[in-house]
Write a protein that holds these residues in place. Structure first.
Motif, PDB file in Angstrom:
ATOM      1  N   ALA A 224      -0.637   8.626   5.150  1.00 10.48           N
ATOM      2  CA  ALA A 224      -1.435   8.147   6.140  1.00 10.48           C
ATOM      3  C   ALA A 224      -1.664   9.023   6.818  1.00 10.48           C
ATOM      4  CB  ALA A 224      -0.098   7.516   6.853  1.00 10.48           C
ATOM      5  N   LYS A 225      -2.655   9.270   7.058  1.00 11.75           N
ATOM      6  CA  LYS A 225      -3.984  10.232   7.560  1.00 11.75           C
ATOM      7  C   LYS A 225      -4.974   9.846   7.686  1.00 11.75           C
ATOM      8  CE  LYS A 225      -1.887  14.114   4.807  1.00 11.75           C
ATOM      9  NZ  LYS A 225      -0.720  15.164   5.207  1.00 11.75           N
ATOM     10  N   LYS A 226      -5.638  10.776   8.974  1.00  6.23           N
ATOM     11  CA  LYS A 226      -6.529  10.243   9.923  1.00  6.23           C
ATOM     12  C   LYS A 226      -7.799   9.963   9.266  1.00  6.23           C
ATOM     13  CE  LYS A 226      -5.260   8.812  14.247  1.00  6.23           C
ATOM     14  NZ  LYS A 226      -5.701   9.697  15.085  1.00  6.23           N
ATOM     15  N   GLY A 227      -8.851   9.177   8.875  1.00 11.01           N
ATOM     16  CA  GLY A 227     -10.107   8.980   7.609  1.00 11.01           C
ATOM     17  C   GLY A 227     -10.327   8.069   7.937  1.00 11.01           C
ATOM     18  N   LYS A 228     -12.198   7.787   7.363  1.00  7.50           N
ATOM     19  CA  LYS A 228     -13.064   6.758   7.704  1.00  7.50           C
ATOM     20  C   LYS A 228     -12.467   5.700   7.220  1.00  7.50           C
ATOM     21  CE  LYS A 228     -17.732   5.595   6.786  1.00  7.50           C
ATOM     22  NZ  LYS A 228     -17.630   5.833   8.328  1.00  7.50           N
ATOM     23  N   SER A 229     -11.888   4.778   8.306  1.00  3.53           N
ATOM     24  CA  SER A 229     -11.346   3.013   7.986  1.00  3.53           C
ATOM     25  C   SER A 229     -12.139   2.467   8.316  1.00  3.53           C
ATOM     26  CB  SER A 229     -10.075   3.262   9.846  1.00  3.53           C
ATOM     27  OG  SER A 229     -10.348   2.041   9.203  1.00  3.53           O
ATOM     28  N   LYS A 230     -12.294   1.564   7.282  1.00  7.98           N
ATOM     29  CA  LYS A 230     -12.642   0.367   7.276  1.00  7.98           C
ATOM     30  C   LYS A 230     -13.295  -0.392   8.799  1.00  7.98           C
ATOM     31  CE  LYS A 230     -14.182   0.773   2.948  1.00  7.98           C
ATOM     32  NZ  LYS A 230     -13.419   1.758   2.094  1.00  7.98           N
ATOM     33  N   ASN A 231     -12.079  -0.644   9.546  1.00  8.07           N
ATOM     34  CA  ASN A 231     -12.193  -0.862   9.816  1.00  8.07           C
ATOM     35  C   ASN A 231     -12.610  -0.669  11.302  1.00  8.07           C
ATOM     36  OD1 ASN A 231      -9.897  -0.073  10.561  1.00  8.07           O
ATOM     37  ND2 ASN A 231      -8.648  -2.133  10.169  1.00  8.07           N
ATOM     38  N   ASN A 232     -12.800   1.063  11.649  1.00  5.75           N
ATOM     39  CA  ASN A 232     -13.040   1.193  12.137  1.00  5.75           C
ATOM     40  C   ASN A 232     -12.401   1.632  13.049  1.00  5.75           C
ATOM     41  OD1 ASN A 232     -16.159   2.096  11.836  1.00  5.75           O
ATOM     42  ND2 ASN A 232     -15.964  -0.099  12.694  1.00  5.75           N
ATOM     43  N   GLU A 233     -10.549   1.386  12.922  1.00  4.92           N
ATOM     44  CA  GLU A 233      -9.847   1.956  14.142  1.00  4.92           C
ATOM     45  C   GLU A 233      -9.556   3.255  14.043  1.00  4.92           C
ATOM     46  OE1 GLU A 233      -6.526  -0.856  13.363  1.00  4.92           O
ATOM     47  OE2 GLU A 233      -7.213  -2.422  13.796  1.00  4.92           O
ATOM     48  N   LYS A 234      -9.066   4.313  15.145  1.00  5.86           N
ATOM     49  CA  LYS A 234      -8.516   5.324  15.298  1.00  5.86           C
ATOM     50  C   LYS A 234      -7.213   5.323  14.749  1.00  5.86           C
ATOM     51  CE  LYS A 234     -13.046   6.292  18.063  1.00  5.86           C
ATOM     52  NZ  LYS A 234     -13.057   7.379  18.899  1.00  5.86           N
ATOM     53  N   HIS A 235      -6.728   5.115  13.467  1.00  8.71           N
ATOM     54  CA  HIS A 235      -5.398   4.986  13.409  1.00  8.71           C
ATOM     55  C   HIS A 235      -5.296   6.213  12.111  1.00  8.71           C
ATOM     56  CE1 HIS A 235      -3.673   2.797  16.378  1.00  8.71           C
ATOM     57  NE2 HIS A 235      -5.421   2.111  16.147  1.00  8.71           N
ATOM     58  N   PRO A 236      -3.708   6.486  11.917  1.00 11.84           N
ATOM     59  CA  PRO A 236      -3.567   6.511  10.230  1.00 11.84           C
ATOM     60  C   PRO A 236      -3.944   5.633   9.013  1.00 11.84           C
ATOM     61  CG  PRO A 236      -1.559   7.690  10.921  1.00 11.84           C
ATOM     62  CD  PRO A 236      -2.659   6.656  12.750  1.00 11.84           C
ATOM     63  N   ILE A 237      -4.720   6.174   8.146  1.00 15.08           N
ATOM     64  CA  ILE A 237      -5.053   4.891   7.040  1.00 15.08           C
ATOM     65  C   ILE A 237      -4.394   5.033   5.586  1.00 15.08           C
ATOM     66  CG2 ILE A 237      -6.906   4.022   7.782  1.00 15.08           C
ATOM     67  CD1 ILE A 237      -8.479   5.776   6.362  1.00 15.08           C
ATOM     68  N   ILE A 238      -3.917   4.779   4.531  1.00 17.46           N
ATOM     69  CA  ILE A 238      -3.757   5.379   3.273  1.00 17.46           C
ATOM     70  C   ILE A 238      -5.138   4.440   2.664  1.00 17.46           C
ATOM     71  CG2 ILE A 238      -2.442   4.745   1.464  1.00 17.46           C
ATOM     72  CD1 ILE A 238       0.119   4.684   3.224  1.00 17.46           C
ATOM     73  N   ASN A 239      -5.076   4.961   1.832  1.00 15.94           N
ATOM     74  CA  ASN A 239      -6.447   5.206   0.372  1.00 15.94           C
ATOM     75  C   ASN A 239      -5.251   4.432  -0.325  1.00 15.94           C
ATOM     76  OD1 ASN A 239      -8.578   5.532   1.628  1.00 15.94           O
ATOM     77  ND2 ASN A 239      -8.770   7.506   1.122  1.00 15.94           N
ATOM     78  N   THR A 240      -6.613   3.184  -1.023  1.00 17.12           N
ATOM     79  CA  THR A 240      -5.744   2.451  -2.282  1.00 17.12           C
ATOM     80  C   THR A 240      -7.153   2.566  -3.185  1.00 17.12           C
ATOM     81  OG1 THR A 240      -4.359   1.315  -0.541  1.00 17.12           O
ATOM     82  CG2 THR A 240      -4.799   0.439  -3.329  1.00 17.12           C
ATOM     83  N   SER A 241      -6.876   2.414  -4.674  1.00 15.19           N
ATOM     84  CA  SER A 241      -8.338   2.195  -5.725  1.00 15.19           C
ATOM     85  C   SER A 241      -7.472   0.917  -6.340  1.00 15.19           C
ATOM     86  CB  SER A 241      -8.647   3.318  -5.505  1.00 15.19           C
ATOM     87  OG  SER A 241      -7.476   4.163  -6.807  1.00 15.19           O
ATOM     88  N   LEU A 242      -8.769   0.630  -7.074  1.00 16.21           N
ATOM     89  CA  LEU A 242      -8.314  -0.767  -7.716  1.00 16.21           C
ATOM     90  C   LEU A 242      -8.716  -0.707  -8.506  1.00 16.21           C
ATOM     91  CD1 LEU A 242      -5.851  -2.735  -7.635  1.00 16.21           C
ATOM     92  CD2 LEU A 242      -8.124  -4.670  -6.540  1.00 16.21           C
ATOM     93  N   TYR A 243      -8.713  -0.913  -9.917  1.00 17.88           N
ATOM     94  CA  TYR A 243      -9.168  -1.281 -10.968  1.00 17.88           C
ATOM     95  C   TYR A 243      -9.409  -2.974 -11.088  1.00 17.88           C
ATOM     96  CZ  TYR A 243      -9.831   2.759 -13.971  1.00 17.88           C
ATOM     97  OH  TYR A 243      -9.867   4.462 -14.475  1.00 17.88           O
ATOM     98  N   VAL A 244     -10.568  -3.279 -11.906  1.00 19.80           N
ATOM     99  CA  VAL A 244     -10.549  -5.145 -12.005  1.00 19.80           C
ATOM    100  C   VAL A 244     -11.337  -5.332 -13.053  1.00 19.80           C
ATOM    101  CG1 VAL A 244     -10.831  -6.793 -10.751  1.00 19.80           C
ATOM    102  CG2 VAL A 244      -9.980  -5.583  -9.659  1.00 19.80           C
ATOM    103  N   ASP A 245     -10.796  -6.001 -14.251  1.00 16.98           N
ATOM    104  CA  ASP A 245     -11.595  -6.160 -15.208  1.00 16.98           C
ATOM    105  C   ASP A 245     -12.446  -7.175 -14.942  1.00 16.98           C
ATOM    106  OD1 ASP A 245     -13.099  -7.380 -17.299  1.00 16.98           O
ATOM    107  OD2 ASP A 245     -11.023  -8.163 -18.261  1.00 16.98           O
ATOM    108  N   GLU A 246     -14.074  -6.707 -15.112  1.00 13.36           N
ATOM    109  CA  GLU A 246     -15.424  -7.586 -14.590  1.00 13.36           C
ATOM    110  C   GLU A 246     -15.192  -8.955 -15.071  1.00 13.36           C
ATOM    111  OE1 GLU A 246     -18.856  -6.249 -14.374  1.00 13.36           O
ATOM    112  OE2 GLU A 246     -18.578  -5.069 -12.582  1.00 13.36           O
TER     113      GLU A 246
END
Length: 572
Positions: A224-246
């Protein structure tokens, strides 16, 4: 009287007629009213002793004569029947309700089986898979991943377990998954192998890859680190990447990483890890945010097929569009009917390496861009009009916005000392390349196939929406990294199950715009089962037409569903 020679009966249920009071000694009292005694300065009641709790089951008691006077003499047969049908007694004894929902469970389980997920889960987590799947079912049906809500809900809904699961057991489940974290990779490999056999493809499997982030409330998660949050909140975030079969919309793989790591930086490492797990014959589809020369050259060296949009701000995009724009503009030879765009394949070079470039023109997109240009010009025109004094900075800032600001010798009637005009050359330049975009790939394919891949990648965004909205996980409230990892694995299984279910019932969802996923699940929830006195279960009602149609899409008949029900007998 309390020796056990008397027939044990259920503790009476409270009602408007009276309340139950049970002491630590096990004595059970009945009272009908309470009042405050100002002289004794305490609350009094008209309690009457009616019996004593049994030692092995606190939902039952041995009655005394006062019980007979108040409630009537105990009829053993009536007492036994009341015990069987009583909701309160069944819940206190840790049993299921006399009637429970079953349709949604068997439908979701079948979908999970048919894509190879359930087999992989059973083999990777042989002692935990039933609990994992039970929590998944609750998350999908109730659109809520809150563990505290599971026990009460499970009382009236079948989830594949023979006993009621407490919220503390669910918390322990998340930690047990983390303790067996190596088995998560075992699951990935097994699922990937099963999936490729069930959905074979001569060509590469097209995978949509993207990442999102979750705001974290966890104080003990190093990611959980300060990063570029998708909802612009200034809180620590955790990134999640995902594979999806198109092709199917079914998730394949995920990972978590530090919130302050850029998506494009992590991308090659994530793909390398997935490749090690068996995801090698794939074509990765990513959005323009992942474009960089370093990234695409790393993917090329890894022998991974990829397809991405090049950002419109790059010189490469500008040069390719200028070279081919007139050739494809509303040219019938290059029209792709299914996607309503025009496109061609060409070749370009990046650091002396050849890649295939796909140039497209979308007339609807061009219209939207033109509207956006006018909207922005009008917005900035109004903002500039609010100013009253000319400055060099004002002129410079609004020149980049498409406005020409010139200083006047004298004040105008409105009090300003400058004029504002639209920069028509600037606006027309915005029009020139409107609607054009460029795809880049190391795979030689037709423009038709590439545009379908590019547009198909929105399926990964839908899965992120399910994580954040359907499962209410835009914000992480777990207290430890291990708990978060365990919970997110359970949610990933739920994502696969939900994606598989939607894949198989797509014809039903496409029938009418009014048929939605929640309505389909609601229809399946109507299919209930009830317990027989021999401990086995039976359907409450005949299956209706809508339910039959849904089960048919899952290759289930009414007889097969009833056959599954007839096997149920819970040892509790």
């Amino acid at each position: 009287m309390y020796s056990g020679l008397v027939q044990a009966i259920p503790v009476p249920e409270e009602s408007e007629k009276g309340k139950i009071l049970t002491l630590k000694t096990g004595y059970v009292y009945w009272y009908t009213k309470r009042w405050y005694d100002s002289d004794k300065r305490r609350t009094l009641d008209d309690r009457v002793l009616i019996g004593k709790l049994t030692e092995d089951d606190k939902s039952k008691m041995y009655p005394n004569r006062k019980y007979d006077e108040i409630f009537g003499s105990v009829d053993p047969q009536v007492s036994q029947l009341r015990d069987f049908y009583s909701s309160k007694n069944r819940q206190q004894a840790g049993k299921f309700h006399f009637t429970i929902t079953f349709g949604s469970y068997i439908a979701l389980k079948t979908a999970c089986q048919r894509v190879g997920c359930l087999d992989a889960l059973q083999r990777a987590f042989p002692t935990l898979w039933k609990k994992i799947f039970a929590v998944c079912i609750h998350s999908i049906i109730e659109e809520d991943s809150t563990a505290q809500k599971f026990p009460g809900w499970q009382f009236e809904n079948y989830t594949g377990l023979n006993h009621l699961l407490s919220d503390s057991e669910i918390s322990r489940l998340f930690n047990e998954i983390e303790e067996k974290s190596s088995d998560i990779n075992v699951f990935f490999e097994l699922f990937s192998s099963n999936y490729r056999q069930i959905f074979p493809s001569k060509d590469r499997q097209v995978i949509a890859y993207d990442s999102t982030n979750q705001t974290s409330e966890c104080q003990n998660d190093a990611r959980a680190k300060k990063g570029k949050s998708k909802n612009n909140e200034k809180h620590p975030i955790i990134n999640t990447s995902l594979y999806v079969d198109e092709k199917t919309g079914i998730p394949q793989w995920y990972e978590h990483y530090d919130g302050n790591v850029l998506d494009k930086t992590e991308c090659p490492y994530a793909i390398a890890k997935a490749k090690e797990l068996g995801f090698d014959k794939i074509l990765i589809s990513v959005d323009r945010g992942y474009y960089s020369e370093d990234v695409i050259l790393k993917l090329l060296n890894m022998n991974i097929g990829f397809c991405m949009i090049i950002p419109e701000t790059t010189d490469l995009t500008y040069n390719i569009i200028q070279k081919y724009k007139n050739e494809i503009y509303l040219h019938d030879l290059h029209y792709i009917q299914d996607e309503d765009v025009y496109g061609i394949q060409t070749v370009t070079k990046i650091r002396d390496k050849e890649f295939f470039a796909y140039v497209f023109y979308d007339d609807r997109l061009a219209f939207d861009v033109r509207e956006k240009v006018h909207s922005q010009i009008n917005y900035y025109y109004n903002k500039a009009s609010e100013r009253t004094r000319f400055t060099q900075n004002l002129q410079k800032v609004y020149l980049s916005k498409g406005l020409l600001i010139a200083k006047t010798k004298e004040r105008l009637p409105d009090g300003k000392n400058f004029t504002i005009d639209r920069d028509h050359q600037f606006i027309e330049k915005q029009y020139q390349d409107a609607g054009y975009f460029v795809g880049l790939s190391n795979i030689c394919d037709t423009a038709t196939n590439i545009i379908k891949i590019i547009r198909g990648r929105d399926i990964v965004e839908k899965n992120f929406m399910r994580i954040k909205s359907h499962f209410s996980l835009s914000r992480v409230h777990t207290h430890k990294e291990g708990t978060h990892n365990g919970k997110m694995f359970v949610i990933f299984i739920a994502l696969i199950t939900l994606g598989a279910f939607m894949h198989f019932i797509k014809p039903k969802l496409d029938e009418k715009s009014s048929i939605t996923l929640p309505l389909v699940i609601l229809e399946l929830n109507k299919y209930k089962i009830q317990e027989k006195k021999d401990g086995f279960w039976m359907p409450c009602y005949a299956m209706n037409k809508d339910q039959k149609d849904i089960f048919k899409l899952l290759s289930l008949t009414e007889d097969e569903v009833e056959g599954e029900i007839s096997k149920l007998k819970f040892n509790i």
